[in-house]
Scaffold this active site. Sequence first.
Site, mmCIF file in Angstrom:
data_model
loop_
_atom_site.group_PDB
_atom_site.id
_atom_site.type_symbol
_atom_site.label_atom_id
_atom_site.label_comp_id
_atom_site.label_asym_id
_atom_site.label_seq_id
_atom_site.Cartn_x
_atom_site.Cartn_y
_atom_site.Cartn_z
ATOM 1 C CD GLU A 38 -5.111 -31.537 13.555
ATOM 2 O OE1 GLU A 38 -5.400 -31.300 12.230
ATOM 3 O OE2 GLU A 38 -5.855 -31.489 14.514
ATOM 4 C CB CYS A 203 -21.513 -15.478 13.146
ATOM 5 S SG CYS A 203 -19.613 -15.290 12.773
#
Length: 355
Positions: A38, A203
């Site tokens: 991260e 999508c």
Amino acid sequence: MIIQTPIAQLIINWFHFYGRKELPWKKTNKIYKIWISEIMLQRTKVSTVIPFYNKFIKKFPSFKKLEKSNLNQILYYWSGLGYYSRAHNIYKSVKIIKKKHSGKLPNTIKDLIKLPGIGKTTAGAILSFSINSFVSILDSNIERVLKRFYYIKNINTNNNYKKYLWKVIEKITPIQQTNKFNQGIMDIGSLICTPINPKCIICPLKNFCISYKKKIIYIKKSNNYKKNIVLKKYFMIILQNKNYVFLEKRKKNKIWNQLFCFPSFLSIKNIKKWLIEKKIQIKKIKKLKKIIHKLSNFNMLIIPIIVLCKKKNIYNLNKLSNNYIWFNLLKNDKIAVPSPIKKILLNINKYIREK
């Protein structure tokens, strides 16, 4: 007002089939490895991070291994990834974790955000992907999905806008399978709901997306407009004696903080003055091919100049010191250098080996 939709379930369903589960940091739930990933992913593309993450984790597979390292080692395995303040933050965090948390990464938002370089989103991602905590995250990809899905326009100030988006994501984040939802919405933003030319047709959210219903199209920007990028010129002096070159550690608060580089100057005049001050006995001077190195806010035009010197008389060092080194090109000493310096070293090394 947020209209109730099955957005969370749609995202989780999509993630099961198409989510990026093959990423190296997605094959583990160890908080240490997820923390490293991260931090690396801050302001950096996934494809860029993968090889650096693999190399870093191979060298430092656990927190215990990392806490035994020094800053130079961490910077060495970070070299080329850029935004080196992140590596410094990892080093600082190690000291704090060792002192305040008995060598274990904290598993609460409150404690994580106290570590250098960790904000609310990074902390949320770490906890969500390691222990599946019920926490929301809000990176740039998620912001874009929310903005388009709910057709949210900027509200007064950027600060209020951000607060509003946090309220939105916190309202729709599910208690169950939070980690899959968080990763799924990030993946949709990165792979489908892209800044320009989004792939709306595939999508999973299109049937409920207000922007899609309104037929608002985000087309590719015109190439006619180009942002003016400042080009800064740097002369880099490569003092060379046989198979040794001189490197110095960059000072704090400078670009490439604490990495080893060639002495750099803004003018030829300063170079001459420096060579005289250091009493460099010159055999030959030669300019190398210019290098353009792109940074986030400006570009560097690097002009490398090799100065063949008779002696290693400057600081007279043959091994690594705190601030200076005569670097042996024929050895594989692991020192942290930025990517353009690494390229120059490889080119000089190749030339020496071929002689």
